[in-house]
Design a protein around this motif. Structure first.
Motif, PDB file in Angstrom:
ATOM      1  N   ASN A 260      -0.176   3.486  -1.277  1.00 32.24           N
ATOM      2  CA  ASN A 260      -1.334   3.918  -2.059  1.00 32.24           C
ATOM      3  C   ASN A 260      -2.180   4.977  -1.370  1.00 32.24           C
ATOM      4  O   ASN A 260      -2.909   5.708  -2.034  1.00 32.24           O
TER       5      ASN A 260
ATOM      6  N   LYS B  28      -5.408   9.687  -5.857  1.00 31.19           N
ATOM      7  CA  LYS B  28      -5.502   8.526  -4.979  1.00 31.19           C
ATOM      8  C   LYS B  28      -6.391   7.437  -5.575  1.00 31.19           C
ATOM      9  O   LYS B  28      -6.506   6.356  -5.004  1.00 31.19           O
TER      10      LYS B  28
ATOM     11  N   SER C  32      -1.955   6.698  -5.635  1.00 35.52           N
ATOM     12  CA  SER C  32      -2.052   5.421  -6.331  1.00 35.52           C
ATOM     13  C   SER C  32      -1.261   5.488  -7.633  1.00 35.52           C
ATOM     14  O   SER C  32      -0.930   6.561  -8.126  1.00 35.52           O
TER      15      SER C  32
ATOM     16  N   TYR D 228      -3.939  -1.485  -2.522  1.00 33.35           N
ATOM     17  CA  TYR D 228      -4.944  -1.126  -3.525  1.00 33.35           C
ATOM     18  C   TYR D 228      -5.284  -2.353  -4.346  1.00 33.35           C
ATOM     19  O   TYR D 228      -4.862  -3.469  -4.030  1.00 33.35           O
TER      20      TYR D 228
ATOM     21  N   CYS E  11      -6.267   6.414  -9.075  1.00 34.67           N
ATOM     22  CA  CYS E  11      -5.737   6.049 -10.389  1.00 34.67           C
ATOM     23  C   CYS E  11      -5.712   7.193 -11.398  1.00 34.67           C
ATOM     24  O   CYS E  11      -5.335   6.987 -12.556  1.00 34.67           O
TER      25      CYS E  11
END
Length: 404
Positions: free
Chosen positions: A27, A224, A31, A381, A226
């Protein structure tokens, strides 16, 4: 928060890799994207796709509203006083280069100092290195303690009245260190310097308030946190951004164009020449909504507990070397296993469906400081669980057996 329920909102995580359920532990590199973000981008392309600002037709108005609405969301998310201080970029790298290429030459010269650390990602090292070469300034490094953290006394002794820029990451992408940027900002300001914060690894994982940090510039990447790839943000104090010249010229960033000279639009648009990353911004706005619905404090606490569990479990593996402070607040663990190359470790883990990163992590000076050519890194995450850590540990034990 319930990471198992959250995981169900990420379609990519519902698959098998090499016959095993996917455990995604990369992640810090990027992500995964929740359905809400994917749907927002899909909605834009299916119903709103148009260029922004220029058209008066319905689609153009919808696109502009979505694009500028995302800017408002990001401003709120990081505590920016005004959305005009939010510049959309391709990512953290572009944001940092804007500061180095625009603010830097106008404010740094021969005999001046630029202060950074050896733990910086190349994106927050090379621009300052190049600025020092071009201007004749001196590049200085704040010393690091044996476990990789920074003592404020060392920052006090490194930053001087000749320092013009201090650039530092909030969170190291290798060591998992959370740097005292608020305190370092105060030191920089006492000496008349500005502070540039690389927020790529901090923004996805903790609540950010740029006013409280009192940073002059703050850079982040959407992918990173979402959001889609190719979208990022540069935040700057308004008086600094107003005084800076754009470094990319073309359509949309202009106020008036003559045959021999031109004038620029006001903030933020003077830094956003050409057709912007509209769908990316829409996706970033949706990602902000998603993260706020989960709660940044809840995410930070979940990662803190998961990192502590991982450090405890990994430290029980014979022959493992763990890098960085043992007590950390972010979900990231970097390690090496015996004399097995990190790429081999990552390859074997992948055969068990566990995805980790291996290499120098765009931190070659830090690798030399660690006396390692490369390392493996597991980064967590909001959708990761202790069961994922257990899968990682089991995979590492089997990797040891494979190379025994």
């Amino acid at each position: 928060m319930n990471p198992e329920l959250l995981k169900e909102q990420f379609p990519i995580l519902n698959q098998e890799i090499n016959g095993h359920p996917l455990v995604y532990l990369d992640n810090a590199a990027t992500s995964q994207k929740p359905r809400a973000v994917i749907d927002a981008v899909k909605q834009y392309y299916e119903w709103e796709n148009s260029n922004v600002h220029r058209g008066v037709h319905t689609l153009g108005s919808r696109a502009t509203e979505a694009y500028e609405g995302a800017r408002e969301k990001v401003a709120r998310f990081i505590g920016a006083p005004d959305s005009s201080q939010i510049i959309f970029t391709r990512g953290t790298t572009t944001a940092l280069n804007i500061v180095a290429s625009s603010y830097g030459p106008a404010n740094v010269g021969v005999g001046d100092e630029i202060v950074i650390t050896e733990m910086e990602h190349h994106s927050n090292l090379i621009p300052w290195q190049q600025l020092a070469i071009r201007t004749g300034a001196t590049l200085k490094y704040i010393p690091m303690q044996p476990d990789g953290h920074i003592e404020l006394q060392d920052a006090e002794e490194t930053i001087t009245s000749q320092t013009k820029i201090v650039a530092i990451n909030y969170v190291s992408n290798v060591l998992g260190v959370v740097n005292p940027v608020k305190e370092i900002a105060a030191i920089a300001h006492r000496h008349g310097a500005v502070i540039v914060v690389d927020g790529a690894q901090s923004t996805p994982h903790m609540k950010i308030d740029v006013k409280d940090l009192d940073c002059d510039f703050y850079a982040l990447s959407g992918h990173k946190m979402c959001a889609p790839t190719g979208i990022g943000v540069l935040y700057g104090k308004k008086e600094l951004l107003d005084a800076m010249e754009p470094i990319e010229f073309g359509g949309e960033m202009i106020n008036d164009v003559g045959l021999y000279e031109s004038t620029w639009k006001e903030l933020p648009w003077k830094f956003e020449g050409g057709t912007p990353i509209i769908a990316g911004a829409v996706g970033l706005g949706a990602a902000v909504d998603f993260l706020e619905s989960v709660g940044m404090d809840a995410i930070a606490e979940h990662e803190r507990q998961l990192a502590a569990y991982a450090m405890d479990r990994l430290s029980g593996i014979e022959g493992i070397t763990l890098y960085g402070p043992k007590d950390r607040k972010v979900g990231l663990v970097t390690f090496n296993l015996d004399d097995i190359h990190p790429h081999d470790v990552a390859t074997v883990l992948d055969s068990f469906g566990v995805a980790v990163r291996a290499g120098h992590h765009c931190c070659q000076p830090l690798m030399r400081w660690l006396k390692a050519s490369a390392t493996a890194r597991a980064s967590f995450y909001l959708y990761n669980t202790e069961a994922d850590v257990d899968r990682l540990v089991d995979g590492l034990i089997q990797t040891k057996e494979y190379f025994a």
